[in-house]
Write a protein that holds these residues in place. Structure first.
Motif, PDB file in Angstrom:
ATOM      1  N   VAL A  72      31.337  41.941  41.485  1.00 36.84           N
ATOM      2  CA  VAL A  72      32.926  41.146  40.625  1.00 36.84           C
ATOM      3  C   VAL A  72      32.140  40.289  39.586  1.00 36.84           C
ATOM      4  O   VAL A  72      31.266  39.552  39.604  1.00 36.84           O
ATOM      5  CB  VAL A  72      33.566  40.240  41.243  1.00 36.84           C
ATOM      6  N   VAL A  73      32.919  40.683  38.154  1.00 37.13           N
ATOM      7  CA  VAL A  73      32.563  39.836  37.135  1.00 37.13           C
ATOM      8  C   VAL A  73      33.899  38.906  36.859  1.00 37.13           C
ATOM      9  O   VAL A  73      34.873  39.053  36.788  1.00 37.13           O
ATOM     10  CB  VAL A  73      32.579  40.806  35.808  1.00 37.13           C
ATOM     11  N   ALA A  74      33.470  37.498  37.129  1.00 38.00           N
ATOM     12  CA  ALA A  74      34.390  36.528  37.279  1.00 38.00           C
ATOM     13  C   ALA A  74      34.316  35.605  36.326  1.00 38.00           C
ATOM     14  O   ALA A  74      33.724  34.342  36.492  1.00 38.00           O
ATOM     15  CB  ALA A  74      34.396  36.192  38.765  1.00 38.00           C
ATOM     16  N   PRO A  75      34.411  35.678  35.012  1.00 31.34           N
ATOM     17  CA  PRO A  75      34.677  34.368  33.918  1.00 31.34           C
ATOM     18  C   PRO A  75      35.819  33.519  34.356  1.00 31.34           C
ATOM     19  O   PRO A  75      37.075  34.223  34.864  1.00 31.34           O
ATOM     20  CB  PRO A  75      34.774  35.181  32.849  1.00 31.34           C
ATOM     21  N   ASN A  76      35.997  32.266  33.678  1.00 27.65           N
ATOM     22  CA  ASN A  76      37.001  31.415  33.939  1.00 27.65           C
ATOM     23  C   ASN A  76      37.967  31.896  32.809  1.00 27.65           C
ATOM     24  O   ASN A  76      37.892  30.838  32.041  1.00 27.65           O
ATOM     25  CB  ASN A  76      36.465  30.265  33.937  1.00 27.65           C
ATOM     26  N   ASP A  77      38.748  32.740  32.959  1.00 23.85           N
ATOM     27  CA  ASP A  77      39.695  33.230  31.848  1.00 23.85           C
ATOM     28  C   ASP A  77      41.145  33.239  32.739  1.00 23.85           C
ATOM     29  O   ASP A  77      41.262  32.807  33.925  1.00 23.85           O
ATOM     30  CB  ASP A  77      39.199  34.317  31.272  1.00 23.85           C
TER      31      ASP A  77
END
Length: 627
Positions: A537-542
């Motif tokens: 999972v690619v999980a940036p804070n967006d």
């Protein structure tokens, strides 16, 4: 893909041919060979091993001459086998397929001949013996059939019969001071001078001639070149023409090209891919060097006029470059507010589309020679879309010459077949394009421009911090190496990063992997989730973070094992079934450039754990110069 090297001079050129093949190994191949004219006879060595084995075989066979050609083959027609390896010899009427001796002509070929079956039947009826399943052998016999004492004339006549793409190098037993080259749809360059001014060379890539000569002539579509000691000349046939026209030497100027031969040294790294992953901070810094402000001139002197004539963007690319374009679509539409379409180049040219003359056609390619992308570019121009720009890593490539505008990334030579630093530098260039169009369209304030430039300048340092996470990625890779499948999830502009991560894992570890927008889990792929299906999972804070967390819970509830690349402030914590690598910082719009790096490292270390050939994965080629 396939590589060509040819040479003529006064010294033994066999070492030059072999060294040229070594420099082209990065393109990918499954067989190789060298042929020379020695004591009036055609001689060759061929191998399905690496070029190093071919070198030893040629030495054992006593291959030595002042004239010769060499080739690395990536199989299209016919299996990877010695009898299908180049160079091919002609075998004229009366030859015995079982004991056929070398004929009069030797040749190598890159590309695909689409009418080879028709020509094969015609030549077999004339008594020619075919010893391979390749389309290339058809060209050898055709040139032999048309030969009447002048190889240059025979090659010109043969090209009039060929349908498809080709770069050709050939020599003839009866003309011991001559090598002929021709190109249509596949790249071919000529080198001038070397150990002395009389030497002449042919190659599919100037890199092959690094350390031999830096004086390069880039042959154009329809060129046929005649190389002799101390001289050369070119004839050209334009599309739709019926006759070749003699070119003055000034029409194909000799350029000084530095091929950066030192850049291909492996140094302390285990593989070129690892080296290139760690070169990304420098590559990004070099690509952005000199960018002090956002201005159209970054893309060429005519860029402001071109950008003033467009209302939308069409991106054409293949593979990894397609994913960089898919990421840029989010930037272009959200920051520059310009409608953007991204097309797989190999599909675009074969479907009915709705052209718009006020479209900026953007091609993306590491090599600038990708056959499908060049063909798609020409198709778009044929539909009346004349405003063109390319982003690629080679300033002398066909794509740069074909487009009005360009931004040449400065990633340096990329040897590993699985692209890494070329991808991130493409993203940097595409972000500059986004800011430029946004500024011209009134969507970029001075304050926003200053902040984006600050973030771009900080990218190299931010990438160094991400690379420091490598030990944690190694631990993940040990688990992945025992799996057969993997799923990658991302949302928004990080979905293409998931696609790129899945592609990397497939390419070099041979683990089946696919990527989905995380919101699509419930629409099918959730059926695949078990404890044996790791989910990255690619999980940036967006703005999509909370939605993404819900998608993660859907995986966990089905017993799935989650591997999360999370920004530090996402409040995603490691627990049973959830493994977390915490990114050093959130990077806003530029976050994809950072988040792809752990996925590159994951693919690399998983492949190392499985023992695959990281830099030369099976069945793949670096530069895809055939359709």
């Amino acid at each position: 893909m396939c590589g060509i090297v040819g040479a003529i001079g006064a010294r033994n050129i066999t070492p030059v041919l072999v060294e040229g093949l070594k420099r082209l190994e990065y393109r990918g191949y499954d067989s190789c060979g060298v042929a020379v004219l020695q004591d009036g006879q055609l001689r060759r060595s061929r191998s399905t091993q690496r070029v190093a084995e071919l070198e030893a075989q040629a030495a054992s066979d006593g291959i030595s001459s002042t004239l010769g050609i060499a080739h690395t083959r990536w199989a299209t027609h016919g299996a990877p086998a010695v009898h299908n390896a180049h160079p091919h010899f002609s075998h004229g009427p009366g030859a015995d397929a079982a004991t056929a001796k070398p004929g009069r002509l030797a040749m190598v070929h890159n590309g695909i001949i689409e009418n080879h079956e028709e020509l094969r039947r015609e030549l077999q009826a004339k008594g020619y013996v075919f010893l391979s399943q390749t389309d290339t052998e058809v060209i050898a016999h055709l040139i032999d059939h048309l030969y009447d004492g002048d190889l240059f004339a025979a090659v010109k006549a043969a090209t009039q019969r060929l349908t498809g793409a080709y770069a050709i190098a050939a020599f003839h037993r009866d003309e011991p001071q001559r090598v002929i080259g021709a190109r249509h749809g596949s790249p071919l360059v000529m080198g001038v001078g070397g150990a002395d001014s009389s030497e002449r060379f042919l190659a599919s890539d100037a890199m092959a001639l690094a350390g031999v000569t830096d004086q390069i002539v880039y042959l154009e579509e329809g060129d046929v070149v005649d190389l002799q000691p101390g001289r050369h000349w070119i004839e050209h046939i334009a599309p739709g023409a019926s006759e070749h026209v003699r070119m003055d030497a000034a029409d194909r100027p000799v350029r000084t090209v530095t091929a950066h031969s030192g850049a291909v040294e492996l140094g302390p790294y285990r593989h070129y891919m690892q080296k290139e992953i760690f070169e990304q901070p420098r590559a990004i810094a070099d690509t952005l060097e000199g960018v002090e402000s956002i201005t159209p001139t970054l893309f060429g002197a005519d860029a402001e006029a071109v950008f003033g004539q467009i209302d939308r963007v069409l991106i054409l690319a293949c593979g990894t470059s397609y994913y960089s374009g898919s990421t840029a679509k989010y930037w272009l539409e959200s920051i520059a507010k310009i409608p953007t379409q991204v097309e797989i180049a190999s599909e675009y040219r074969y479907r009915d589309s709705v052209p718009d003359a006020r479209t900026l056609v953007v091609t993306i390619s590491q090599s600038g020679e990708t056959a499908d992308t060049i063909a798609a570019l020409k198709h778009a121009r044929g539909l009346g879309m004349e405003q063109t720009l390319t982003i690629c890593n080679v300033s002398t490539s066909a794509m740069v010459r074909e487009c009005k505008l360009n931004y040449v990334t400065r990633a340096g030579v990329e040897i590993g077949v699985a692209s890494t630093k070329a991808f991130t530098t493409q993203l940097a260039a595409l972000f500059l394009l986004t800011l430029t169009l946004a500024k011209l369209r009134g969507h970029l304030s001075p304050e926003a421009e200053a902040q984006h430039l600050k973030d771009l300048r900080h990218l190299p340092a931010a990438l160094q911090a991400v690379l420091a996470l490598e030990p944690q990625v190694v631990a993940w890779a040990e688990a992945f190496a025992r799996k057969d499948n993997a799923l990658f999830l991302g949302r928004g502009l990080h979905y293409p990063i998931g696609l790129e991560g899945a592609l990397k894992l497939k390419e070099i570890s041979y683990i089946h992997a696919e990527a989905y927008p995380a919101g699509e889990l419930k629409h099918g792929p959730l059926a695949l989730v078990t404890a044996e299906m790791p989910v990255v999972v690619v999980a940036p804070n967006d703005v999509l973070l909370e939605k993404l967390k819900s998608n993660m819970q859907e995986v966990k509830a089905r017993g799935g094992e989650l591997y999360v690349c999370a920004d530090g402030d996402t409040q995603i914590h490691a627990e049973a079934g959830i493994h977390v690598i915490r990114m050093p910082e959130h990077y806003g719009a530029l976050s994809p450039i950072l988040h792809v790096v752990p996925l590159q490292l994951l693919a690399y270390h998983t492949a190392c754990a499985k023992g695959t050939d990281v830099d030369k994965p099976r069945n793949l080629a670096k530069s895809v110069t055939v359709e």
